[in-house]
Scaffold this motif. Structure first.
Motif, PDB file in Angstrom:
ATOM      1  N   TYR A   1     -41.989  82.048 -42.478  1.00 14.80           N
ATOM      2  CA  TYR A   1     -41.068  82.072 -41.344  1.00 14.80           C
ATOM      3  C   TYR A   1     -40.829  80.620 -40.949  1.00 14.80           C
ATOM      4  O   TYR A   1     -41.762  79.902 -40.579  1.00 14.80           O
ATOM      5  CB  TYR A   1     -41.689  82.859 -40.198  1.00 14.80           C
TER       6      TYR A   1
ATOM      7  N   LEU B   1     -38.765  77.559 -38.895  1.00 11.99           N
ATOM      8  CA  LEU B   1     -37.943  77.086 -37.779  1.00 11.99           C
ATOM      9  C   LEU B   1     -37.325  75.758 -38.194  1.00 11.99           C
ATOM     10  O   LEU B   1     -38.027  74.858 -38.661  1.00 11.99           O
ATOM     11  CB  LEU B   1     -38.788  76.905 -36.519  1.00 11.99           C
TER      12      LEU B   1
ATOM     13  N   ASN C   1     -40.022  81.682 -31.159  1.00 10.60           N
ATOM     14  CA  ASN C   1     -38.788  81.122 -31.722  1.00 10.60           C
ATOM     15  C   ASN C   1     -37.644  82.117 -31.834  1.00 10.60           C
ATOM     16  O   ASN C   1     -36.541  81.740 -32.251  1.00 10.60           O
ATOM     17  CB  ASN C   1     -39.079  80.554 -33.120  1.00 10.60           C
ATOM     18  N   SER C   2     -37.868  83.377 -31.478  1.00 12.47           N
ATOM     19  CA  SER C   2     -36.797  84.365 -31.595  1.00 12.47           C
ATOM     20  C   SER C   2     -35.657  84.046 -30.637  1.00 12.47           C
ATOM     21  O   SER C   2     -35.853  83.409 -29.598  1.00 12.47           O
ATOM     22  CB  SER C   2     -37.340  85.767 -31.321  1.00 12.47           C
TER      23      SER C   2
ATOM     24  N   VAL D   1     -33.514  79.933 -37.705  1.00 12.13           N
ATOM     25  CA  VAL D   1     -34.754  80.359 -38.348  1.00 12.13           C
ATOM     26  C   VAL D   1     -34.411  81.028 -39.676  1.00 12.13           C
ATOM     27  O   VAL D   1     -33.301  81.520 -39.877  1.00 12.13           O
ATOM     28  CB  VAL D   1     -35.577  81.339 -37.473  1.00 12.13           C
TER      29      VAL D   1
END
Length: 257
Positions: A196, A198, A243-244, A249
Motif C-alpha cells: 500500500y 502513499l 491515508n484514505s 495512493v
C-alpha cells in the motif's frame, strides 16, 4: 558482481565482463518495505549467479509523460527462462551522468534485498530517492550483486488488485478498505506480496515519489486463473485509516518469495 549504467529511455543489454565480488547488500534500507520476509538463504556470488546476472538488463523511466502512470520505475528485462531473484544496488546520477553521492536509492518491491522475483520477460520495481540532490536524479547505475533462481516461478502477467469493503464489495483504493482481492490470469499459481503506497504531491517538473510504503498481509499464493483475498490488519489497517480519501495512493502486488 555486474555493474550496469541504465539509460532513461533505452534498454541496455548486460554484456560487460563479470567480476566476482563477496560484497552483498546488508539489511533493508530505511524507508524500504518494513516487515517483509527475506530469502531463506542470502544469495552468494558464484559462477551460476554470474551467468544468471547476465540475463538481466534494465531501463530507468523517471516520468513516462503519460498521466496516471507511476514515476521512478526500474524496468527489468529477464531473458533467462527461469524466474530470477536479483539483489541489486544503485547509484543515482544527474543529467550529466555524474554520481550524486548524497542521494540514497532504495526500492518499493525489494529488488535490493532479493525479495522481488523477475519472471522471464519484463517486470519492474519502483525506486525511492532521499538525501541532498534527490530531485536532481536523471538516471541510475545498477549493480547486480547476485542473482539466484527464484524458489517460486512467476507468470508473465501482473497480479491485479481490487480494494474491498468489510462486506466484500468493490470500492475505490482511495477509500477505507478492509481487504484486497488478488487476481491471477496466468496458467500457474504465483506467490505475491502486496504494498500500500502513499505518494507525494510534487511541483511540476519533479517526479512523484513513494513517501510511505506499508505491506498488506504476507506472502500469498494466488491459484492459476483464480483469486485470493488478503485481509487488511495491523499496520496496514492503520495506514489505510490514516491515508484514505487522500489524493494519491496505490495498491500494488508484486512477485516475491
Amino acid at each position: 558482481m555486474l555493474v550496469v549504467k541504465v539509460n532513461r529511455r533505452r534498454l541496455v543489454a548486460v554484456s560487460v565482463a563479470v567480476a566476482v565480488s563477496g560484497a552483498l547488500l546488508s539489511g533493508c534500507a530505511p524507508g524500504a518495505l518494513a516487515g517483509q520476509a527475506r530469502s531463506a538463504h542470502s544469495p552468494k556470488p558464484g559462477p551460476l549467479s554470474d551467468e544468471l546476472s547476465q540475463a538481466l538488463s534494465f531501463q530507468y523511466i523517471g516520468d513516462s509523460g503519460v498521466d496516471e502512470t507511476i514515476n521512478q520505475i526500474l524496468m527489468i528485462k529477464n531473458v533467462a527462462r527461469d524466474s530470477l531473484a536479483p539483489v541489486l544496488s544503485f547509484k543515482a546520477l544527474d543529467k550529466n551522468d555524474h554520481v550524486l553521492p548524497h542521494v540514497k536509492v532504495s526500492t518499493v518491491f525489494g529488488s535490493d534485498r532479493g525479495d522481488l522475483v523477475a519472471p522471464y520477460g519484463s517486470s519492474s520495481d519502483i525506486l525511492r530517492f532521499s538525501g541532498p540532490g534527490e530531485h536532481d536524479v536523471a538516471d541510475v547505475r545498477v549493480t547486480v550483486r547476485s542473482t539466484t533462481k527464484a524458489r517460486f516461478p512467476a507468470g508473465p502477467h501482473d497480479v491485479t488488485t481490487q480494494a474491498l469493503d468489510s462486506h466484500g464489495r468493490e470500492i475505490e483504493r482511495f477509500e477505507r478498505f478492509s481487504a484486497v482481492r488478488l487476481t491471477n490470469e496466468d496458467d500457474i499459481p504465483v506467490f505475491v506480496r502486496v504494498a500500500y503506497i502513499l505518494w507525494d504531491q510534487p511541483p511540476k517538473g519533479v517526479t512523484q515519489q513513494a513517501v510511505e510504503v506499508t505491506p498488506v498481509g504476507d506472502l500469498t499464493i494466488v491459484p492459476a486463473h483464480s483469486t485470493a483475498v488478503v485481509k487488511v490488519s495491523g499496520r496496514a489497517a492503520a495506514a489505510v485509516a490514516r491515508n484514505s480519501y487522500g489524493p494519491a495512493v496505490s495498491i500494488k502486488a508484486y512477485n516475491s518469495q
